[in-house]
Design a protein around this motif. Structure first.
Motif, PDB file in Angstrom:
ATOM      1  N   PRO A   1       0.850  -1.315  -0.217  1.00  6.22           N
ATOM      2  CA  PRO A   1       0.047   0.050  -0.019  1.00  6.22           C
ATOM      3  C   PRO A   1       0.961   1.066  -0.104  1.00  6.22           C
ATOM      4  N   THR A   2       0.444   2.423  -0.539  1.00  2.44           N
ATOM      5  CA  THR A   2       1.060   3.557  -0.591  1.00  2.44           C
ATOM      6  C   THR A   2       0.312   4.588  -0.083  1.00  2.44           C
ATOM      7  N   PRO A   3       0.955   5.216   0.877  1.00  2.00           N
ATOM      8  CA  PRO A   3       0.309   6.585   1.520  1.00  2.00           C
ATOM      9  C   PRO A   3      -0.082   7.811   0.627  1.00  2.00           C
ATOM     10  N   PRO A   4      -0.991   8.482   0.893  1.00  2.07           N
ATOM     11  CA  PRO A   4      -1.296   9.743   0.159  1.00  2.07           C
ATOM     12  C   PRO A   4       0.078  10.482   0.057  1.00  2.07           C
ATOM     13  N   GLY A   5      -0.001  11.560  -0.865  1.00  2.00           N
ATOM     14  CA  GLY A   5       1.178  12.460  -1.276  1.00  2.00           C
ATOM     15  C   GLY A   5       0.519  13.740  -2.002  1.00  2.00           C
ATOM     16  N   THR A   6       1.581  14.340  -2.450  1.00  4.95           N
ATOM     17  CA  THR A   6       1.148  15.187  -3.408  1.00  4.95           C
ATOM     18  C   THR A   6       1.691  15.175  -4.955  1.00  4.95           C
ATOM     19  N   TRP A   7       1.092  15.917  -5.895  1.00  9.16           N
ATOM     20  CA  TRP A   7       1.423  15.589  -7.231  1.00  9.16           C
ATOM     21  C   TRP A   7       1.644  17.117  -7.826  1.00  9.16           C
ATOM     22  N   LEU A   8       2.700  17.298  -8.668  1.00  8.88           N
ATOM     23  CA  LEU A   8       3.216  18.330  -9.411  1.00  8.88           C
ATOM     24  C   LEU A   8       3.567  18.147 -10.889  1.00  8.88           C
ATOM     25  N   ASP A   9       2.643  18.752 -11.701  1.00  7.77           N
ATOM     26  CA  ASP A   9       3.219  18.598 -13.222  1.00  7.77           C
ATOM     27  C   ASP A   9       3.772  19.799 -13.669  1.00  7.77           C
ATOM     28  N   THR A  10       4.919  19.353 -14.455  1.00  9.79           N
ATOM     29  CA  THR A  10       5.809  20.620 -15.006  1.00  9.79           C
ATOM     30  C   THR A  10       4.992  21.293 -16.185  1.00  9.79           C
ATOM     31  N   ILE A  11       4.864  22.777 -16.073  1.00  9.37           N
ATOM     32  CA  ILE A  11       4.211  23.543 -16.948  1.00  9.37           C
ATOM     33  C   ILE A  11       5.417  24.280 -17.724  1.00  9.37           C
ATOM     34  N   PRO A  12       5.310  24.047 -18.927  1.00  8.62           N
ATOM     35  CA  PRO A  12       6.362  25.115 -19.653  1.00  8.62           C
ATOM     36  C   PRO A  12       5.876  26.507 -19.768  1.00  8.62           C
ATOM     37  N   LYS A  13       7.052  27.300 -20.075  1.00  6.35           N
ATOM     38  CA  LYS A  13       6.645  28.810 -20.250  1.00  6.35           C
ATOM     39  C   LYS A  13       5.595  29.013 -21.397  1.00  6.35           C
ATOM     40  N   GLY A  14       5.299  28.444 -22.380  1.00  7.87           N
ATOM     41  CA  GLY A  14       4.495  28.664 -23.172  1.00  7.87           C
ATOM     42  C   GLY A  14       3.006  28.460 -22.736  1.00  7.87           C
TER      43      GLY A  14
ATOM     44  N   GLY B   1       5.200  18.069 -18.531  1.00  2.02           N
ATOM     45  CA  GLY B   1       5.853  17.221 -17.878  1.00  2.02           C
ATOM     46  C   GLY B   1       7.267  17.331 -17.626  1.00  2.02           C
ATOM     47  N   PRO B   2       8.061  16.689 -16.673  1.00  3.68           N
ATOM     48  CA  PRO B   2       7.520  15.306 -16.233  1.00  3.68           C
ATOM     49  C   PRO B   2       6.586  15.282 -15.062  1.00  3.68           C
ATOM     50  N   LEU B   3       5.962  14.427 -14.537  1.00  2.26           N
ATOM     51  CA  LEU B   3       5.008  14.504 -13.335  1.00  2.26           C
ATOM     52  C   LEU B   3       5.921  13.939 -12.289  1.00  2.26           C
ATOM     53  N   MET B   4       5.567  14.701 -11.137  1.00  2.00           N
ATOM     54  CA  MET B   4       6.319  14.446  -9.963  1.00  2.00           C
ATOM     55  C   MET B   4       5.323  14.047  -8.764  1.00  2.00           C
ATOM     56  N   VAL B   5       5.509  12.834  -8.163  1.00  2.00           N
ATOM     57  CA  VAL B   5       4.650  12.674  -7.116  1.00  2.00           C
ATOM     58  C   VAL B   5       5.590  12.398  -5.754  1.00  2.00           C
ATOM     59  N   ARG B   6       5.166  13.241  -4.854  1.00  2.19           N
ATOM     60  CA  ARG B   6       6.090  13.060  -3.591  1.00  2.19           C
ATOM     61  C   ARG B   6       5.274  12.595  -2.454  1.00  2.19           C
ATOM     62  N   SER B   7       5.540  11.354  -1.829  1.00  2.00           N
ATOM     63  CA  SER B   7       4.797  10.531  -0.810  1.00  2.00           C
ATOM     64  C   SER B   7       5.904  10.357   0.486  1.00  2.00           C
ATOM     65  N   THR B   8       5.142  10.335   1.779  1.00  8.30           N
ATOM     66  CA  THR B   8       5.683  10.238   2.778  1.00  8.30           C
ATOM     67  C   THR B   8       5.284   8.788   3.581  1.00  8.30           C
ATOM     68  N   ASP B   9       6.150   8.243   4.525  1.00  3.52           N
ATOM     69  CA  ASP B   9       5.677   6.810   5.219  1.00  3.52           C
ATOM     70  C   ASP B   9       4.599   7.546   6.036  1.00  3.52           C
ATOM     71  N   PRO B  10       3.971   6.577   6.823  1.00  5.34           N
ATOM     72  CA  PRO B  10       2.732   6.680   7.627  1.00  5.34           C
ATOM     73  C   PRO B  10       3.016   7.312   9.076  1.00  5.34           C
ATOM     74  N   PHE B  11       4.346   7.420   9.133  1.00  8.58           N
ATOM     75  CA  PHE B  11       4.683   8.100  10.430  1.00  8.58           C
ATOM     76  C   PHE B  11       5.331   9.713  10.108  1.00  8.58           C
ATOM     77  N   GLY B  12       5.349   9.847   8.782  1.00  4.50           N
ATOM     78  CA  GLY B  12       5.881  11.204   8.247  1.00  4.50           C
ATOM     79  C   GLY B  12       7.277  11.480   8.626  1.00  4.50           C
ATOM     80  N   LEU B  13       8.115  10.384   8.711  1.00  3.66           N
ATOM     81  CA  LEU B  13       9.649  10.591   8.887  1.00  3.66           C
ATOM     82  C   LEU B  13      10.333  10.621   7.647  1.00  3.66           C
ATOM     83  N   ALA B  14       9.986   9.929   6.558  1.00  2.72           N
ATOM     84  CA  ALA B  14      10.765   9.795   5.353  1.00  2.72           C
ATOM     85  C   ALA B  14       9.693  10.247   4.297  1.00  2.72           C
ATOM     86  N   ARG B  15      10.459  10.718   3.088  1.00  5.19           N
ATOM     87  CA  ARG B  15       9.808  11.074   1.961  1.00  5.19           C
ATOM     88  C   ARG B  15      10.415  10.534   0.717  1.00  5.19           C
ATOM     89  N   ARG B  16       9.674  10.586  -0.253  1.00  6.39           N
ATOM     90  CA  ARG B  16      10.102  10.175  -1.525  1.00  6.39           C
ATOM     91  C   ARG B  16       9.491  10.904  -2.728  1.00  6.39           C
TER      92      ARG B  16
END
Length: 415
Positions: A88-101, A141-156
């Motif tokens: 299982p994966t915990p919730p996280g945040t996502w960010l898509d890269t938008i170009p200058k155009g 793009g690219p799409l970046m998804v950042r997530s943390t463990d259930p204890f909020g100690l580590a991130r990826r």
């Protein structure tokens, strides 16, 4: 360094606390602190392992509505992320890269997912809106998804490198119609009614002359006379117009030759070009789009075929200036023919240029000239020989310049 560090602020504090326990235990002889420090490090290790040792594959696809974005208009971007993970994966945040155009806010919450050992790939649907800022083809793009463990100690942070090329077409301006000038402009759809009752037996063929559309060739008459012949009635019943844009870089800045959107004046010319085409096609004209050197920038678009106008917009997303200056060749393009409206769009326009285009005005029922940067009295001279002229400015209303050129023969569209 911040991206490589796998711990959050809470995890960094736990690491410091654990190391401090070892130091204090060595100084004071309190062995319980050693056990506590080992426990903290074990929890940190498990937190990192839960994020980095799980095998996970993601496929990102994007789609736009509409398929081609437009400068100044919004488009909906739908992102589909296919996820397969063993744990299982915990919730996280996502960010898509938008170009200058493009501009927009492409971020949000990435939902938690359960284990995929017994099921198929899970699909996460994301969406956001973007606004076209600069003409061209831009990669999202690219799409970046950042997530943390259930204890909020580590991130990826997972970066999914798939990019999507987005075409941003030039904007179009709704120009006033030419219906009030149908007789002077070579006729619009009402001219066709003058031909009603004439069947195929009444076709009149004449000898081909340079400038005639290849679509009007009468093949039966050509075979009979062993020379190219064209349908005379089609020229009368199908009003034609030409839109010509001068892409010679000497009339623009050098930046206009290397990238779309770099020269505001050239962008204004492109907007004028596609807007004029849209107006003429809507009014029933068959329109050809040309460069001043004779290059066909878009095949003939039949009257009222607005779907082809949309295709033209996508084609003009990447058009740039070119090196040669060929305004003087314009006369040869229309020699020996009489046509309907001719819309000529130029950048810098000198008094000497008036002589180069003077004969063209006599081959059109409605010759229109729009310049971004006229010099001296160049436009006044052009108006004296029959051109309907107007100044187009990046900060002004193009519709005002168009209406003024058609109605009064002279319009300065400064805001």
């Amino acid at each position: 360094m911040r991206r490589l560090w796998p711990l959050t602020v809470r995890g960094t504090g736990a690491l410091i606390l654990g190391l401090t326990c070892f130091v204090v235990a060595g100084e004071t002889g309190v062995h319980e602190l050693v056990y506590f420090g080992i426990l903290l490090l074990a929890v940190l290790g498990a937190s990192i392992a839960s994020l980095y040792l799980a095998r996970r594959s993601d496929v990102v696809t994007r789609s736009l509505v509409p398929d081609v974005a437009t400068v100044g208009q919004e488009a909906l971007v739908s992102v589909r992320v296919g996820v397969r993970t063993a744990v299982p994966t915990p919730p996280g945040t996502w960010l898509d890269t938008i170009p200058k155009g493009l501009s927009g806010k492409a971020e949000g919450v990435f939902p938690a997912l359960g284990s995929g050992l017994r099921g198929s790939d899970r699909v996460v649907d994301l969406s956001y809106t973007v606004r076209g800022m600069k003409r061209g083809v831009h990669p999202i793009g690219p799409l970046m998804v950042r997530s943390t463990d259930p204890f909020g100690l580590a991130r990826r942070s997972n970066v999914f490198g798939q990019k999507t090329q987005v075409t941003v077409a030039p904007a179009t301006v709704d120009l006033p119609p030419l219906t009030d000038y149908a007789g002077a402009a070579g006729g619009t759809l009402h001219t066709t009614t003058n031909q009603l009752g004439q069947g195929a037996d009444n076709l009149v063929a004449r000898t081909y002359v340079p400038g005639d559309s290849m679509r009007r060739i009468h093949w039966r008459a050509t075979a009979h006379r062993d020379s190219l012949m064209v349908r005379q009635e089609e020229q009368e019943s199908t009003p034609e117009a030409s839109v010509v844009i001068d892409r010679g870089v000497l009339r623009w800045s050098t930046e206009a030759m290397f990238a779309p959107g770099a020269d505001p004046g050239f962008e204004t010319a492109v907007v004028t070009c596609v807007s004029a085409v849209a107006r003429l096609v809507h009014d029933g004209y068959a329109v050809e789009v040309l460069d001043t050197d004779g290059t066909v920038l878009a095949e003939r678009i039949d009257g009222s075929d607005m779907a082809e106008v949309d295709i033209l917009l996508a084609q003009f997303a990447t058009i740039t200036a070119r090196r040669d200056d060929s305004l003087g060749r314009l006369t040869r393009m229309f020699a020996g023919v009489t046509t309907g409206p001719i819309v000529l769009i130029v950048g810098r326009f000198d008094p000497a240029d008036v002589e180069l285009i003077a004969p063209v005005a006599h081959h059109s029922s409605l010759p229109m000239l729009f310049a971004v940067a006229p010099v001296g009295d160049a436009l006044d001279r052009a108006a004296d020989i029959g051109w309907r002229v107007g100044v187009i400015d990046p900060d002004a209303d193009l519709a005002v310049a168009w209406a003024g050129a058609v109605g009064r023969g002279m319009s300065h569209a400064f805001g």
